[in-house]
Design an enzyme around this catalytic site. Structure first.
Site, PDB file in Angstrom:
ATOM      1  N   ARG A 116     -15.836   9.020 -21.063  1.00  0.00           N
ATOM      2  CA  ARG A 116     -16.757   8.625 -19.990  1.00  0.00           C
ATOM      3  C   ARG A 116     -17.513   9.854 -19.491  1.00  0.00           C
ATOM      4  NH1 ARG A 116     -13.845   4.020 -16.237  1.00  0.00           N
ATOM      5  NH2 ARG A 116     -12.705   2.999 -17.931  1.00  0.00           N
ATOM      6  N   ARG A 123     -12.477  -9.761 -16.670  1.00  0.00           N
ATOM      7  CA  ARG A 123     -13.875  -9.377 -16.857  1.00  0.00           C
ATOM      8  C   ARG A 123     -13.991  -8.513 -18.106  1.00  0.00           C
ATOM      9  NH1 ARG A 123     -12.714  -4.109 -15.703  1.00  0.00           N
ATOM     10  NH2 ARG A 123     -11.261  -3.832 -13.998  1.00  0.00           N
ATOM     11  N   GLY A 125       0.802  -1.210   0.000  1.00  0.00           N
ATOM     12  CA  GLY A 125       0.000   0.000   0.000  1.00  0.00           C
ATOM     13  C   GLY A 125       0.840   1.268   0.000  1.00  0.00           C
ATOM     14  N   GLU A 183      -1.187  -5.765 -14.776  1.00  0.00           N
ATOM     15  CA  GLU A 183      -2.150  -6.711 -14.215  1.00  0.00           C
ATOM     16  C   GLU A 183      -3.092  -7.203 -15.283  1.00  0.00           C
ATOM     17  OE1 GLU A 183      -3.842  -3.969 -11.263  1.00  0.00           O
ATOM     18  OE2 GLU A 183      -5.708  -4.051 -12.407  1.00  0.00           O
ATOM     19  N   VAL A 215     -14.982  -1.423 -18.870  1.00  0.00           N
ATOM     20  CA  VAL A 215     -15.796  -0.259 -19.218  1.00  0.00           C
ATOM     21  C   VAL A 215     -15.525   0.158 -20.676  1.00  0.00           C
ATOM     22  CG1 VAL A 215     -16.255   2.177 -18.699  1.00  0.00           C
ATOM     23  CG2 VAL A 215     -15.786   0.576 -16.824  1.00  0.00           C
TER      24      VAL A 215
END
Lengths: 78, 454
Positions: free
Chosen positions: B341, B295, B167, B291, B298
């Site tokens: 977007r 899925r 993190g 990465e 968008v």
């Protein structure tokens, strides 16, 4: 007459800064003017709810994680 | 493949639920839409054959509640569940629960989701498949001397990271060897104090990079790519504008990036639609795996616009067991596509969310607008702010940008504050027109460009 703290935004109301932390204000507690009393999550962003005036014996009307609308009373105090 | 008579449960909301509905209908399927109490009047509910309420507004009690979603889908007689993006789409436990209940999960296996969702495992898997990752030290560094040897191979500037950190904690940046000699002992002491483990590793810092990602489709045996997208314009790590193809790549680099992506997809026996995200360094003409998203994304429409492939329909066919319908040689691309977007946020006021009521809605002819909006729709405040995606296609990037500017001036959404003014400003910006951006571009640009209210 009881003072009211209203929500400035619609969304989800949180009484704690994080799930594992104590509430901003305990039931029956007191606040100074300008104190943070909760958070409203609107569209995944978090906004502070500020007490505009000082008060004592804070009584929350909205529960933690309640969905709320703009202007709804979140808490009352003396 | 005839899927008529089969039932698809959509476990998502907003514009992607609308998009999945259209794909399912094009395959002749019956659609059951899951929705929270706050979403009873959303567009995807109106379009569905049936709808089922799955809980209170708060997503953790509805869209993220695995038990409730699976139960709702099962009771509705669904053959398959489409998770969309976000929510439970990359939750291995959800994929498992859907299958355990005797339904098809529209996506990869739970095992693949889990493997690619773990950053360290995903990096290992990528390396094993020969996909380049950001240069770093092999394993742990214990001494300043060892750090120096590794650093010379990696190159400066580089990050010194605590092996046990995470993190962003315990990261130091060394610009040169002197910094490294000074910082390694400090970092080691701090890591020991903070994590009880003084192990360090080094990773080259990539400062001027573009976000380029490759779309793949796999049927569990073989995989194909559908070329790449360029998504460098981001704010707070959220993409706001996407294009396909990435004009910054040479054909040779594009070929290499797409080829290693297919190799990784086949190595994990990938099933469905997936995306490999890369950082691309124009200065070195080098790319590094970041990465894999397991899925639909968008920004999938820009790929659809240049390849002519309906990605959502294909992932449903694959989920029902149909092998890939294309060989790699069958897939080409033409022209250039841009998506922006449209979020219900006020760019003139630090992107403050604006969950209002959409009044008049005017969509210009000849453009694609994937949206959840209809006139009179009250946007609930409980979910993300994406209300639509405006997508244009042109023969060249210049033509696509010209079409975008025209579409942006014709698109009207009354009653809401949206990010349309931001896109109008960006579409006319010289650096954007020159395709001269990196992942750091937009945030710096916003500091020097005030967006006037719509």
């Amino acid at each position: 007459m009881a003072k009211q703290i209203r929500s400035p935004l619609p969304g989800i109301f949180y009484r704690r800064p994080a799930p594992d932390q104590p509430p901003f204000v305990e039931d029956g507690g007191s606040v100074e003017a300008g104190a943070v009393v909760g958070l409203v999550e609107v569209m995944k962003s978090f906004h502070e709810v500020i007490a505009e005036e000082a008060g004592t014996n804070v009584r929350f009307v909205a529960e933690n994680e309640d969905p709320i609308t703009v202007g709804v009373v979140l808490a009352e105090m003396d | 493949m005839d899927l008529s008579g089969r039932t698809l449960f959509i476990a998502n909301r907003g514009e992607i639920a609308v998009r999945i509905n259209r794909a399912a209908k094009s395959l002749g399927m019956t659609v059951v839409q899951g929705h929270s109490e706050a979403d009873a009047d959303m567009l995807a509910v109106r379009m569905a054959d049936r709808s089922v309420e799955i809980g209170p507004p708060h997503a953790t009690k509805s869209y993220l509640d695995i038990g409730r979603v699976v139960e709702a889908a099962k009771s509705a007689g669904a053959d398959a569940v489409h998770p969309g993006y976000g929510f439970l789409s990359e939750n291995a436990g959800f994929a498992e629960a859907v299958e355990a209940a005797g339904m098809i999960f529209v996506g990869p296996s739970a095992e693949t989701i889990a493997r690619m969702g773990d950053k360290a495992k995903a990096r290992e898997t990528a390396e094993a498949a020969g996909v380049p990752t950001a240069p770093g030290s092999d394993g742990r560094i214990e001494t300043a001397e060892a750090a120096l040897v590794a650093a010379r191979a990696i190159g400066f500037p580089l990050m010194i990271k605590a092996a046990a950190g995470g993190g962003g904690r315990g990261i130091r940046v060394a610009e040169n060897e002197d910094d490294l000699k000074r910082l390694v002992p400090q970092a080691k002491a701090e890591a020991e104090a903070a994590f009880g483990d003084g192990g360090l590793y080094l990773e080259r810092m990539i400062t001027q990079a573009r976000h380029v990602e490759v779309q793949i489709l796999g049927d569990g045996k073989s995989a194909v790519h559908l070329f790449e997208r360029e998504c460098s314009l981001q704010r707070r790590r959220q993409k706001v504008w996407e294009e396909a193809p990435a004009r910054c790549l040479t054909q040779a680099t594009r070929d290499r990036m797409c080829e290693v992506s297919v190799r990784l997809a086949e190595a994990v026996e990938y099933r469905g639609a997936g995306t490999l995200e890369f950082l691309y360094e124009p200065d070195r003409d080098a790319f590094y795996f970041m990465e894999m998203n397991t899925r639909i994304q968008v920004e999938h429409p820009v790929t659809e616009m240049i390849t002519g492939v309906d990605l959502v329909a294909e992932m449903i066919r694959i989920a029902f067991g149909q092998p890939l319908r294309f060989a790699q040689a069958d897939i080409g691309f033409s022209g250039h596509a841009v998506e922006v977007r449209v979020n219900a946020e006020d760019p003139a006021s630090n992107f403050m969310p604006f969950p209002g009521v959409a009044q008049k809605l005017v969509v210009p002819d000849g453009v694609r607008f994937d949206t959840m909006l209809y006139e009179g729709y009250a946007i609930p405040p409980f979910y993300d702010s994406l209300v639509g995606k405006l997508i244009v296609h042109g023969a060249s990037r210049e033509e696509a940008l010209q079409k975008l500017r025209e579409a942006l001036s014709g698109l009207e959404i009354e009653g809401l504050k949206t990010t349309l003014p931001l896109h109008r400003a960006l579409a006319g910006d010289p650096d954007v027109k020159a395709d001269n951006t990196t992942t750091k571009f937009l945030e710096a640009w916003l500091e020097t460009h005030a967006i006037k209210a719509a």
